[in-house]
Design an enzyme around this catalytic site. Sequence first.
Site, PDB file in Angstrom:
ATOM      1  N   CYS A 108      13.478 -12.835  19.568  1.00  0.00           N
ATOM      2  CA  CYS A 108      13.713 -13.549  18.322  1.00  0.00           C
ATOM      3  C   CYS A 108      12.380 -13.868  17.657  1.00  0.00           C
ATOM      4  O   CYS A 108      11.308 -13.684  18.243  1.00  0.00           O
ATOM      5  CB  CYS A 108      14.513 -14.834  18.557  1.00  0.00           C
ATOM      6  SG  CYS A 108      13.601 -16.115  19.446  1.00  0.00           S
ATOM      7  N   CYS A 111       9.868 -16.075  19.463  1.00  0.00           N
ATOM      8  CA  CYS A 111       8.989 -15.408  20.440  1.00  0.00           C
ATOM      9  C   CYS A 111       7.738 -14.881  19.742  1.00  0.00           C
ATOM     10  O   CYS A 111       6.630 -14.973  20.282  1.00  0.00           O
ATOM     11  CB  CYS A 111       9.730 -14.258  21.116  1.00  0.00           C
ATOM     12  SG  CYS A 111      11.184 -14.742  22.067  1.00  0.00           S
ATOM     13  N   ASP A 512       9.443  10.154  -3.676  1.00  0.00           N
ATOM     14  CA  ASP A 512       8.779  11.427  -3.380  1.00  0.00           C
ATOM     15  C   ASP A 512       9.459  12.499  -4.223  1.00  0.00           C
ATOM     16  O   ASP A 512      10.610  12.322  -4.653  1.00  0.00           O
ATOM     17  CB  ASP A 512       8.919  11.739  -1.886  1.00  0.00           C
ATOM     18  CG  ASP A 512       8.438  13.137  -1.551  1.00  0.00           C
ATOM     19  OD1 ASP A 512       7.293  13.454  -1.893  1.00  0.00           O
ATOM     20  OD2 ASP A 512       9.223  13.907  -0.963  1.00  0.00           O
ATOM     21  N   ASP A 742      11.589  12.145   2.139  1.00  0.00           N
ATOM     22  CA  ASP A 742      12.331  12.970   3.089  1.00  0.00           C
ATOM     23  C   ASP A 742      11.443  13.744   4.050  1.00  0.00           C
ATOM     24  O   ASP A 742      11.935  14.376   4.974  1.00  0.00           O
ATOM     25  CB  ASP A 742      13.210  13.975   2.334  1.00  0.00           C
ATOM     26  CG  ASP A 742      12.406  15.175   1.828  1.00  0.00           C
ATOM     27  OD1 ASP A 742      11.306  14.948   1.273  1.00  0.00           O
ATOM     28  OD2 ASP A 742      12.872  16.306   1.991  1.00  0.00           O
ATOM     29  N   ASP A 746       5.857  11.597   4.427  1.00  0.00           N
ATOM     30  CA  ASP A 746       6.293  10.331   3.833  1.00  0.00           C
ATOM     31  C   ASP A 746       6.414   9.215   4.863  1.00  0.00           C
ATOM     32  O   ASP A 746       6.607   8.058   4.487  1.00  0.00           O
ATOM     33  CB  ASP A 746       7.658  10.509   3.141  1.00  0.00           C
ATOM     34  CG  ASP A 746       7.613  11.520   2.017  1.00  0.00           C
ATOM     35  OD1 ASP A 746       6.605  11.529   1.280  1.00  0.00           O
ATOM     36  OD2 ASP A 746       8.562  12.308   1.881  1.00  0.00           O
TER      37      ASP A 746
END
Length: 849
Positions: A108, A111, A512, A742, A746
């Site tokens: 969490c 932490c 992109d 894609d 990238d």
Amino acid sequence: MSQADQHCDHCHLPLPEGEDISATINNQKMHFCCYGCKTVCETIYGAGMDGFYQRLSYQQDIDGDILKPPPEINSELEVYDLDEVQGEFVDALGDIREIHLLVEGIHCAACVWLIERSLDNATGVIQGNVNLSAKKLHLKWDNRETKLSAILHTLGQIGYAAVPFDPEAAEGQIKKHNRQLLFRLGFAGFAAMNLMWISIALYTGADEGQFKELFYWLGLGLATPTLIYSGYPFYRGAITGLINRHLTMDLPIAIGATITYLYSCYVVIIGSEIAHVYFDTVVNFIFVILTGRYLEAMSKRLAVQSTQRLLDLQPKISTLIIGDETKIVPVRALQKGDKVLVKAGEKIPVDGVIIKGESVVDESMLTGEFVPMAKFIGDSVSAGTTNKEGVLTVEVSRTLKNTALGKIIHLVDEAQATKAPIQCTADRVIPWFVSITLILATVTFLFWLTVDFELALMAATSVLIITCPCAFGLATPMAIAVATGVGARMGVLVKHGAVLEILSSIKHFVFDKTGTLTQGKMLVSTLFYAALEQDEQPILRKIEPDEQLLERLSKKEKQLLSLASYLESHSEHMIAKAIVNFAQCYSLTRNELNNSAELEHIKVTSGSGISASYQGKKLAIGSLLWIRQMAGDLAVWPQLEAQVQEYQLSGSTVIYAWLENESICAYVVEDKVRDNAVDIVAQMKAQNFAVTLLSGDKQEVADYMANKLGIDEVIAEVMPDEKDQVIQQKQQQGHLIAMVGDGINDAPALVRADVGIAMGSGTDVSIDSADIILVNGELEKIPLAAELSRATLKTIKQNIGISIVYNIIMVPLAMAAMITPLVAAVAMPLSSLLVIGNAARLRWRFKNR
């Protein structure tokens, strides 16, 4: 076994031939590849740390790859202080060092806060950033002031085991943790199902019969091991937080479960006639929370997998040239200045310079542009790219972490480490919520204690039960769980629920070009044909492909197109495949046109094209310069070049086919814009979204594409690290950025962005690096995802409001002893049901989308 077949007893690399470097250590003769390994080995044994070698699992897989040692070391942490060991994980062995650590026990945001706060106070630590999703710590420290082992000991003292990060080992650790969590969840589920039958019996009258005590003791027998085993993570987290003076989400869970359990034990032991037991509440409470944590933990493996997929692109072995011979060696054994042989179809193992040969290299993983690049002597090549045709001799200039691919991997790791963990409203309020709950319960107990002890205990327990932060804790995750389900149904996969909360605030989208706004595949869009009849001025004809194409072509046109496609079928080039596919689509293949003549003397010229002989005449297809050299001055050249210039400026590729003294044809090959890209950009701009085109392509090509799509801002000619820098610069200007891409190139930008969106048709690395995946690569899902995120955030706020109103009404009633623990146990789930029901409305809103 010959010496050539042996390996160094320290680093496990092959022993050099004709040289014996050995030493007797612990009465055993050991062999080494160099005097450095010999000295290090003697130092390790001399320090009494020979357990280091016992923990190394040197194995050799079928590819000859020497695997890295596993990092699961709980003792002898001083081994990690050795430079030879740190060299596997540290970027640079200087005074100031950086390393990624895998940290066990993180679950969490509290932490994260605890680890970073502890490191801030540690000697020699310059910076420590925790990545919650990947359970990784990016550590920067001064090696002169402190050792790595001391920092690892510091983390161990606050309850977190840390080791240098290795993707394969990290994924194994996460699997191990998730498996343990699943066992605890299964045990709690088993107990909950059995307690349900006991509860039904008690609530339907058995609590007034002779079997009342039997049912009570059965409930106690089921709840006790469940609390100890399944509830252990909550107690551990609560105690660790208290020791370090920080209230965590585990504390109210532990308090609520413990008080309810102890009160139920009290009722069983004293045999009260008016009180009730709530063992089912304890078990169900633990089961529900463990279910949520397990589902959340499953998504944490994705960050590790994305880095692993990037590492998989790095070739594991290479062909080293030694004199007139070649030798297969691990890539990590290569050094700057070595010469390696790269055959056609192989991946280039390192960054280097071509010193012999010429070929075409597919660099799409770096540039995002899928047209292979011609490479000649003196040109640079990058690790992970693919040699498509010729045989190359490459001189090594950079290896492993210093290669372009290595830098991409480093950028992904760095971006993941610097992305701050999401702190939802509930997490920030929980410490105050817990404190107020404890105060109210104590005040209630003390007030009613003057009246009656059992009444005071019942009232205080009712306060703890009814204010248990179930609804408050479910407010965010429940809405996100429903929203992610809705998104999945619509083809929008959300990998991290908190992303929806961020996406709702984003007003700037960066796209992109190749494969995102375009279709990502080469197609023949236009043809220009001219017959080269002697003594006649050639007439240039423009041919647009359509359904009647075959009927509109002359016999000579069909002949050239079919011969060109047959010749290109001997090439693996991307454009060659586009020409072959075009011919097949329009029935222009050699067989369908009954053209049985064979081609002779087929020859591939790297970076230029492919040629052959047909019935004694030259046939060639390739670049303009190459064809002009063979064909000479033709009257049609000026007219042809003028016609194709417009297409070249728009980013299309033009390939020429020529049959000597017969005809010439120009193929315009392009990557077309997606059918709905223009409409989607217009829709997003109408909704006041800023849109930027970010591409590695040439500036004029990107400008043409942006003008066609209606995009105002264009950033072109950028490499992967520059894409990452562009996103970072825009964030520093105060913008929240969503990146849509894609390709492998990238990946750093997708991780750096506040929200990364990947096309489902893209590469595995880009998908793993993104936060949202468009399954079918449909651009229209992007505005829909933004709408879903806004609806989700609105639902989260409504849920938080419901839980607050519930507590405002019910807590005073509990403090007034007007609500018994039984009623509190029934009322408490009602707030959760209200939250769940409100979240479920998202399904109806997007039912037909």
